[in-house]
Design a protein around this motif. Structure first.
Motif, PDB file in Angstrom:
ATOM      1  N   GLU A 251     -31.682   8.042  27.295  1.00 55.27           N
ATOM      2  CA  GLU A 251     -33.040   7.774  26.841  1.00 55.27           C
ATOM      3  C   GLU A 251     -33.129   7.831  25.318  1.00 55.27           C
ATOM      4  OE1 GLU A 251     -35.533   6.733  28.635  1.00 55.27           O
ATOM      5  OE2 GLU A 251     -34.281   6.764  30.419  1.00 55.27           O
ATOM      6  N   VAL A 252     -32.414   8.790  24.712  1.00 56.89           N
ATOM      7  CA  VAL A 252     -32.392   8.878  23.250  1.00 56.89           C
ATOM      8  C   VAL A 252     -31.759   7.631  22.657  1.00 56.89           C
ATOM      9  CG1 VAL A 252     -31.417  10.142  21.297  1.00 56.89           C
ATOM     10  CG2 VAL A 252     -32.398  11.394  23.205  1.00 56.89           C
ATOM     11  N   GLU A 253     -30.657   7.177  23.266  1.00 62.36           N
ATOM     12  CA  GLU A 253     -29.982   5.972  22.780  1.00 62.36           C
ATOM     13  C   GLU A 253     -30.902   4.764  22.879  1.00 62.36           C
ATOM     14  OE1 GLU A 253     -26.628   3.984  21.196  1.00 62.36           O
ATOM     15  OE2 GLU A 253     -27.019   6.125  21.487  1.00 62.36           O
ATOM     16  N   ARG A 254     -31.629   4.671  23.973  1.00 64.41           N
ATOM     17  CA  ARG A 254     -32.566   3.547  24.117  1.00 64.41           C
ATOM     18  C   ARG A 254     -33.666   3.607  23.067  1.00 64.41           C
ATOM     19  NH1 ARG A 254     -33.447   3.466  30.715  1.00 64.41           N
ATOM     20  NH2 ARG A 254     -31.541   2.308  31.233  1.00 64.41           N
ATOM     21  N   THR A 255     -34.174   4.809  22.811  1.00 64.22           N
ATOM     22  CA  THR A 255     -35.221   4.952  21.808  1.00 64.22           C
ATOM     23  C   THR A 255     -34.705   4.558  20.432  1.00 64.22           C
ATOM     24  OG1 THR A 255     -36.252   6.731  23.082  1.00 64.22           O
ATOM     25  CG2 THR A 255     -36.844   6.559  20.754  1.00 64.22           C
ATOM     26  N   ARG A 256     -33.500   5.005  20.117  1.00 64.01           N
ATOM     27  CA  ARG A 256     -32.925   4.662  18.815  1.00 64.01           C
ATOM     28  C   ARG A 256     -32.726   3.154  18.692  1.00 64.01           C
ATOM     29  NH1 ARG A 256     -28.221   9.346  18.329  1.00 64.01           N
ATOM     30  NH2 ARG A 256     -29.625  11.083  17.853  1.00 64.01           N
ATOM     31  N   ALA A 257     -32.205   2.552  19.752  1.00 66.53           N
ATOM     32  CA  ALA A 257     -31.985   1.103  19.709  1.00 66.53           C
ATOM     33  C   ALA A 257     -33.308   0.358  19.568  1.00 66.53           C
ATOM     34  CB  ALA A 257     -31.250   0.654  20.971  1.00 66.53           C
ATOM     35  N   SER A 258     -34.347   0.837  20.261  1.00 60.29           N
ATOM     36  CA  SER A 258     -35.655   0.183  20.167  1.00 60.29           C
ATOM     37  C   SER A 258     -36.231   0.301  18.766  1.00 60.29           C
ATOM     38  CB  SER A 258     -36.630   0.793  21.184  1.00 60.29           C
ATOM     39  OG  SER A 258     -36.176   0.589  22.506  1.00 60.29           O
ATOM     40  N   MET A 259     -36.088   1.505  18.166  1.00 61.45           N
ATOM     41  CA  MET A 259     -36.601   1.692  16.819  1.00 61.45           C
ATOM     42  C   MET A 259     -35.840   0.835  15.819  1.00 61.45           C
ATOM     43  SD  MET A 259     -39.150   3.564  17.191  1.00 61.45           S
ATOM     44  CE  MET A 259     -39.440   3.558  15.434  1.00 61.45           C
ATOM     45  N   ALA A 260     -34.528   0.751  15.976  1.00 67.91           N
ATOM     46  CA  ALA A 260     -33.736  -0.069  15.064  1.00 67.91           C
ATOM     47  C   ALA A 260     -34.107  -1.540  15.204  1.00 67.91           C
ATOM     48  CB  ALA A 260     -32.244   0.138  15.332  1.00 67.91           C
ATOM     49  N   THR A 261     -34.299  -1.975  16.458  1.00 62.27           N
ATOM     50  CA  THR A 261     -34.690  -3.373  16.680  1.00 62.27           C
ATOM     51  C   THR A 261     -36.056  -3.660  16.090  1.00 62.27           C
ATOM     52  OG1 THR A 261     -33.387  -3.441  18.722  1.00 62.27           O
ATOM     53  CG2 THR A 261     -35.087  -5.119  18.445  1.00 62.27           C
ATOM     54  N   LEU A 262     -36.989  -2.734  16.281  1.00 59.40           N
ATOM     55  CA  LEU A 262     -38.328  -2.921  15.734  1.00 59.40           C
ATOM     56  C   LEU A 262     -38.294  -3.009  14.219  1.00 59.40           C
ATOM     57  CD1 LEU A 262     -41.396  -3.031  16.074  1.00 59.40           C
ATOM     58  CD2 LEU A 262     -41.412  -0.524  16.115  1.00 59.40           C
TER      59      LEU A 262
END
Length: 494
Positions: A251-262
């Motif tokens: 879940e942390v990895e997904r959040t980080r990836a989402s923030m980086a993409t945003l």
């Protein structure tokens, strides 16, 4: 008189199988066909001929249970100290290999909710080895069966002798021979309802264990072999306790990836092409997402607006504030870009009215490529760096406060006159802070990196930006996780 019941020992789970060195003795002592006075199989002690007391057998068994639980505790403690998904998967592989007696293995991460990420991590297997395994049909691999949702049981799927299997896939046989493994043991990584991780909510809603599947782990043996019952049980206990932690890391990895993409989506998708100047940029986002940004936009009269900046804070709110600030600056630049001071004054007023609890640094330049001239205004931002054949120097800018720090921001602009072939480097403070040095040493390091750009690389702004980034932040610091964002914008004049 009835024999006393064994005392209960706190912390001992009687469902854990007896260690291998006590199983035989337990079976011998309880066999109904054994003679009443026959010695136990465990009566091989330091004093031959001396029968083993019942208490010694129980003590031996309890010692084995305590040893197993201690091992599981130590392995689990090592796992929960990992703070990234990649490290967690590697630790899972190492611990599982120790428990089942294997030397190599791999984890195929493929969350059943389809939200990713999907990856394969190996232990003792090079990237090329993993590539060879991926050429085997999925249905022929043990972990492939698990990922396809085929039932394998809680005790896992053991294939003790691959080359003895009559229906072994020819490609699997070829790859196994090439990589030198002859047996495998696979376990499913499935989140159970009630684990408390984000991915398990889908399990409770759908009522299917497969929905909570994270992936599968498989360990490879060099010779025909399989784990015994005790090893299987311990490996199963370990993976079940590891999955909740891995789910949280996912879940942390997904959040980080989402923030980086945003953050990336809020930045320019491509840099404009304007005659007389070439551009290149580098952007590194922290794990939580930060507020560093850059921009380059064409303006009337063949001019170019250049901007870098940083919003205080991190996380979704900082990323959103960065997006709003950048969009507003673009509007002000189109209206009055030839006056950078006016652009930043309008931006400062907007920030005070809409983001009263936030401040920001910014640098805006009105670039005239035909004249090789940039008119700059800065608000609490680090000075640009001019890189040429005969000079490498910081541009002298006026000292000014960040936006939102004073009741009314005001600072004079400066002009930078570049020579043909020179590059003006704009950057954010995150580049300096990631070095871990003091401000003076960080500026000196940046200057030295810019002065050391190879002569051949000076013709390409992309090569200049890459050289500076890798020299200022060596040994992987440019890619490592850091709370500091990094922005570089290189502007080379033809």
């Amino acid at each position: 008189m009835n024999a006393p019941h064994p005392a209960k020992v706190a912390g001992i789970d009687s469902t854990v199988p007896s260690p291998a060195h006590t199983v035989a003795s337990a079976a011998a002592s309880t066999s109904p066909t054994a003679p009443h006075n026959a010695p136990d199989a465990a009566d091989v002690t330091d004093a031959p001929g001396t029968p083993c007391a019942p208490g010694m057998l129980l003590q031996d068994r309890l010692a084995g249970w305590v040893s197993d639980l201690t091992t599981l505790h130590e392995l689990t403690e090592r796992l929960i100290r990992t703070d990234s998904l990649a490290d967690g998967l590697q630790e899972l592989l190492r611990a599982g290999a120790a428990l089942v007696g294997a030397r190599r293995g791999l984890v195929a991460l493929e969350p059943a909710d389809g939200l990713g990420p999907e990856t394969t991590v190996g232990l003792g297997l090079a990237r090329a080895d993993l590539g060879h395994i991926e050429t085997v049909p999925r249905s022929a691999l043990s972990h492939g069966r698990i990922l396809d949702g085929l039932p394998v049981g809680e005790e896992g799927l053991a294939r003790p002798d691959l080359f003895a299997e009559e229906n072994l896939d020819p490609r699997h046989r070829e790859v196994a021979a090439r990589l030198g493994y002859a047996a495998s043991y696979a376990l499913a990584l499935t989140a159970e309802a009630g684990d408390g991780a984000g991915g398990t909510e889908a399990v409770r809603r759908a009522g299917s264990a497969d929905v909570g599947r994270l992936g599968a782990a498989v360990w490879l043996y060099d010779e025909p072999a399989e784990p015994d019952d005790r090893q299987r049980h311990l490996a199963g206990l370990y993976t079940r306790s590891a999955v909740p932690h891995l789910t949280r890391l996912l879940e942390v990895e997904r959040t980080r990836a989402s923030m980086a993409t945003l953050a990336e989506e809020l930045l320019p998708s491509r840099l404009p092409r304007v005659p007389g100047v070439r551009l290149a940029a580098r952007h590194r986002t922290g794990p939580r997402g930060g507020g560093d940004w850059y921009d380059a936009l064409p303006l009337p009269d063949a001019a170019l607006g250049l901007a870098v900046g940083s919003v205080t804070g991190s996380g979704p709110s900082a990323v959103a504030a960065m997006g709003r600030l950048r969009a507003s600056l673009r509007a002000y630049a189109v209206m009055e870009g030839e006056d950078p001071v006016a652009v930043l004054s309008d931006l400062e007023l907007l920030l005070r009215l809409t983001e009263p609890a936030r401040s920001a640094t910014a640098l805006f330049g009105y670039c005239e490529p035909a004249l090789r001239r940039i008119t700059l205004a800065g608000a609490g931002h680090s000075p640009p760096l001019l890189i040429g054949e005969r000079r490498t120097e910081y541009v002298e800018t006026s000292v000014s406060a960040p936006l939102g720090m004073l009741a009314c921001w005001e600072a004079p602009s400066v002009e930078v006159q570049a020579e043909p072939g020179e590059t003006v480097l704009l950057y954010t403070d995150g580049l300096l802070r990631r070095t871990g040095d003091t401000a003076d040493r960080a500026f000196a390091r940046l200057h030295a990196a810019a002065a050391g750009v190879p002569r051949a690389a000076r013709q390409d702004p992309d090569a200049v930006a890459e050289h500076v980034l890798r020299t200022v932040l060596p040994d992987g610091k440019a890619e490592a996780e850091s709370a500091e964002d990094v922005v570089l914008l290189a502007v080379r004049f033809d």
